[in-house]
Motif scaffolding. Structure first.
Motif, PDB file in Angstrom:
ATOM      1  N   SER A  96     -11.911  -1.176  -7.132  1.00 22.88           N
ATOM      2  CA  SER A  96     -12.885  -1.949  -6.388  1.00 22.88           C
ATOM      3  C   SER A  96     -14.236  -1.866  -7.077  1.00 22.88           C
ATOM      4  O   SER A  96     -14.537  -0.900  -7.785  1.00 22.88           O
ATOM      5  CB  SER A  96     -12.992  -1.443  -4.943  1.00 22.88           C
ATOM      6  OG  SER A  96     -13.346  -0.079  -4.919  1.00 22.88           O
ATOM      7  N   ALA A  97     -15.028  -2.884  -6.860  1.00 24.05           N
ATOM      8  CA  ALA A  97     -16.368  -2.918  -7.438  1.00 24.05           C
ATOM      9  C   ALA A  97     -17.246  -1.863  -6.771  1.00 24.05           C
ATOM     10  O   ALA A  97     -17.061  -1.539  -5.593  1.00 24.05           O
ATOM     11  CB  ALA A  97     -16.968  -4.308  -7.253  1.00 24.05           C
ATOM     12  N   ASP A  98     -18.192  -1.370  -7.513  1.00 22.32           N
ATOM     13  CA  ASP A  98     -19.091  -0.342  -6.966  1.00 22.32           C
ATOM     14  C   ASP A  98     -19.817  -0.841  -5.721  1.00 22.32           C
ATOM     15  O   ASP A  98     -20.079  -0.064  -4.797  1.00 22.32           O
ATOM     16  CB  ASP A  98     -20.119   0.067  -8.025  1.00 22.32           C
ATOM     17  CG  ASP A  98     -19.508   0.882  -9.142  1.00 22.32           C
ATOM     18  OD1 ASP A  98     -20.143   1.009 -10.204  1.00 22.32           O
ATOM     19  OD2 ASP A  98     -18.387   1.407  -8.959  1.00 22.32           O
ATOM     20  N   SER A  99     -20.100  -2.128  -5.684  1.00 20.99           N
ATOM     21  CA  SER A  99     -20.875  -2.684  -4.572  1.00 20.99           C
ATOM     22  C   SER A  99     -20.113  -2.673  -3.253  1.00 20.99           C
ATOM     23  O   SER A  99     -20.725  -2.806  -2.186  1.00 20.99           O
ATOM     24  CB  SER A  99     -21.303  -4.113  -4.899  1.00 20.99           C
ATOM     25  OG  SER A  99     -20.171  -4.911  -5.170  1.00 20.99           O
ATOM     26  N   VAL A 100     -18.793  -2.498  -3.308  1.00 21.41           N
ATOM     27  CA  VAL A 100     -18.007  -2.524  -2.072  1.00 21.41           C
ATOM     28  C   VAL A 100     -17.264  -1.219  -1.824  1.00 21.41           C
ATOM     29  O   VAL A 100     -16.596  -1.075  -0.786  1.00 21.41           O
ATOM     30  CB  VAL A 100     -17.006  -3.702  -2.067  1.00 21.41           C
ATOM     31  CG1 VAL A 100     -17.728  -5.020  -2.308  1.00 21.41           C
ATOM     32  CG2 VAL A 100     -15.889  -3.488  -3.075  1.00 21.41           C
ATOM     33  N   LYS A 101     -17.364  -0.292  -2.747  1.00 23.27           N
ATOM     34  CA  LYS A 101     -16.660   0.992  -2.585  1.00 23.27           C
ATOM     35  C   LYS A 101     -17.081   1.664  -1.288  1.00 23.27           C
ATOM     36  O   LYS A 101     -18.260   1.722  -0.950  1.00 23.27           O
ATOM     37  CB  LYS A 101     -16.961   1.921  -3.758  1.00 23.27           C
ATOM     38  CG  LYS A 101     -16.015   1.752  -4.934  1.00 23.27           C
ATOM     39  CD  LYS A 101     -16.239   2.815  -5.992  1.00 23.27           C
ATOM     40  CE  LYS A 101     -15.150   2.799  -7.035  1.00 23.27           C
ATOM     41  NZ  LYS A 101     -15.162   1.578  -7.841  1.00 23.27           N
ATOM     42  N   GLY A 102     -16.084   2.153  -0.568  1.00 25.42           N
ATOM     43  CA  GLY A 102     -16.355   2.829   0.697  1.00 25.42           C
ATOM     44  C   GLY A 102     -16.457   1.879   1.871  1.00 25.42           C
ATOM     45  O   GLY A 102     -16.498   2.324   3.027  1.00 25.42           O
ATOM     46  N   ARG A 103     -16.523   0.574   1.617  1.00 17.92           N
ATOM     47  CA  ARG A 103     -16.621  -0.411   2.697  1.00 17.92           C
ATOM     48  C   ARG A 103     -15.421  -1.352   2.735  1.00 17.92           C
ATOM     49  O   ARG A 103     -14.969  -1.735   3.812  1.00 17.92           O
ATOM     50  CB  ARG A 103     -17.903  -1.240   2.546  1.00 17.92           C
ATOM     51  CG  ARG A 103     -19.174  -0.420   2.584  1.00 17.92           C
ATOM     52  CD  ARG A 103     -20.408  -1.311   2.632  1.00 17.92           C
ATOM     53  NE  ARG A 103     -20.534  -2.157   1.453  1.00 17.92           N
ATOM     54  CZ  ARG A 103     -20.583  -3.487   1.499  1.00 17.92           C
ATOM     55  NH1 ARG A 103     -20.547  -4.122   2.655  1.00 17.92           N
ATOM     56  NH2 ARG A 103     -20.702  -4.182   0.372  1.00 17.92           N
ATOM     57  N   PHE A 104     -14.924  -1.747   1.573  1.00 16.09           N
ATOM     58  CA  PHE A 104     -13.808  -2.694   1.486  1.00 16.09           C
ATOM     59  C   PHE A 104     -12.556  -1.951   1.039  1.00 16.09           C
ATOM     60  O   PHE A 104     -12.616  -1.066   0.170  1.00 16.09           O
ATOM     61  CB  PHE A 104     -14.108  -3.785   0.464  1.00 16.09           C
ATOM     62  CG  PHE A 104     -15.199  -4.752   0.848  1.00 16.09           C
ATOM     63  CD1 PHE A 104     -16.038  -4.524   1.929  1.00 16.09           C
ATOM     64  CD2 PHE A 104     -15.376  -5.918   0.115  1.00 16.09           C
ATOM     65  CE1 PHE A 104     -17.038  -5.421   2.270  1.00 16.09           C
ATOM     66  CE2 PHE A 104     -16.363  -6.826   0.440  1.00 16.09           C
ATOM     67  CZ  PHE A 104     -17.202  -6.574   1.504  1.00 16.09           C
ATOM     68  N   THR A 105     -11.421  -2.366   1.591  1.00 18.05           N
ATOM     69  CA  THR A 105     -10.141  -1.788   1.216  1.00 18.05           C
ATOM     70  C   THR A 105      -9.131  -2.897   0.966  1.00 18.05           C
ATOM     71  O   THR A 105      -8.954  -3.770   1.813  1.00 18.05           O
ATOM     72  CB  THR A 105      -9.605  -0.866   2.313  1.00 18.05           C
ATOM     73  OG1 THR A 105     -10.566   0.170   2.582  1.00 18.05           O
ATOM     74  CG2 THR A 105      -8.288  -0.226   1.891  1.00 18.05           C
ATOM     75  N   ILE A 106      -8.487  -2.842  -0.182  1.00 23.47           N
ATOM     76  CA  ILE A 106      -7.438  -3.814  -0.504  1.00 23.47           C
ATOM     77  C   ILE A 106      -6.083  -3.180  -0.221  1.00 23.47           C
ATOM     78  O   ILE A 106      -5.873  -1.985  -0.462  1.00 23.47           O
ATOM     79  CB  ILE A 106      -7.544  -4.288  -1.967  1.00 23.47           C
ATOM     80  CG1 ILE A 106      -6.593  -5.455  -2.224  1.00 23.47           C
ATOM     81  CG2 ILE A 106      -7.329  -3.131  -2.942  1.00 23.47           C
ATOM     82  CD1 ILE A 106      -6.802  -6.126  -3.578  1.00 23.47           C
ATOM     83  N   SER A 107      -5.170  -3.979   0.301  1.00 28.05           N
ATOM     84  CA  SER A 107      -3.812  -3.504   0.551  1.00 28.05           C
ATOM     85  C   SER A 107      -2.863  -4.682   0.406  1.00 28.05           C
ATOM     86  O   SER A 107      -3.293  -5.832   0.320  1.00 28.05           O
ATOM     87  CB  SER A 107      -3.701  -2.879   1.944  1.00 28.05           C
ATOM     88  OG  SER A 107      -3.990  -3.830   2.944  1.00 28.05           O
ATOM     89  N   ARG A 108      -1.581  -4.386   0.362  1.00 26.04           N
ATOM     90  CA  ARG A 108      -0.600  -5.471   0.248  1.00 26.04           C
ATOM     91  C   ARG A 108       0.670  -5.091   0.991  1.00 26.04           C
ATOM     92  O   ARG A 108       1.011  -3.902   1.097  1.00 26.04           O
ATOM     93  CB  ARG A 108      -0.310  -5.811  -1.215  1.00 26.04           C
ATOM     94  CG  ARG A 108       0.405  -4.745  -1.997  1.00 26.04           C
ATOM     95  CD  ARG A 108       0.427  -5.081  -3.501  1.00 26.04           C
ATOM     96  NE  ARG A 108       1.170  -6.294  -3.799  1.00 26.04           N
ATOM     97  CZ  ARG A 108       1.119  -6.928  -4.985  1.00 26.04           C
ATOM     98  NH1 ARG A 108       0.344  -6.449  -5.953  1.00 26.04           N
ATOM     99  NH2 ARG A 108       1.826  -8.028  -5.189  1.00 26.04           N
TER     100      ARG A 108
END
Length: 123
Positions: A59-71
């Motif tokens: 993940s990009a540094d700007s979203v680390k800790g806030r955004f989570t990708i899953s599949r």
């Protein structure tokens, strides 16, 4: 050929959460899936990516800790959980698929793209 359809965007206030979904069809086996975003007047930028097995995520540094990708491969769907949204997260969010296994983070690494779903975060 791979088709990608995003959903889940919308207008929210700062601090809220959204979950984006990307439904994939076609030859999706073994593909790395990613999310990118493009704000008005800006270049498309990498947000997050996940390998076929889910073992590798970036993940990009700007979203680390806030955004989570899953599949969920059984459903051919990729998700982007976005928490603590900020006005600077406002953009059109694109789902993309890549045949590169190891950490594709550039726009040109991805062969397939969805049409995008807009996210607007008000202050």
């Amino acid at each position: 050929q791979v088709q990608l359809v995003e959903s889940g965007g919308g207008l929210v206030q700062a601090g809220a959460s959204l979950r984006l979904s990307c439904a994939a069809s076609g030859r999706t086996s073994s593909l790395t899936m990613g999310w990118f975003r493009q704000a008005p007047g800006q270049e498309r930028e990498f947000v997050a990516a996940i390998s076929w097995t889910g073992a590798i995520t970036d993940s990009a540094d700007s979203v680390k800790g806030r955004f989570t990708i899953s599949r969920d491969n059984a459903k051919n769907t990729v998700y982007l959980q976005m928490n603590s949204l900020k006005p600077e997260d406002t953009a059109v969010y694109y789902c993309a698929a890549s045949s590169i296994y190891y950490r594709p983070v550039r726009v040109r690494d991805y062969e397939y793209w969805g049409q995008g779903t807009p996210v607007t975060v008000s202050s």
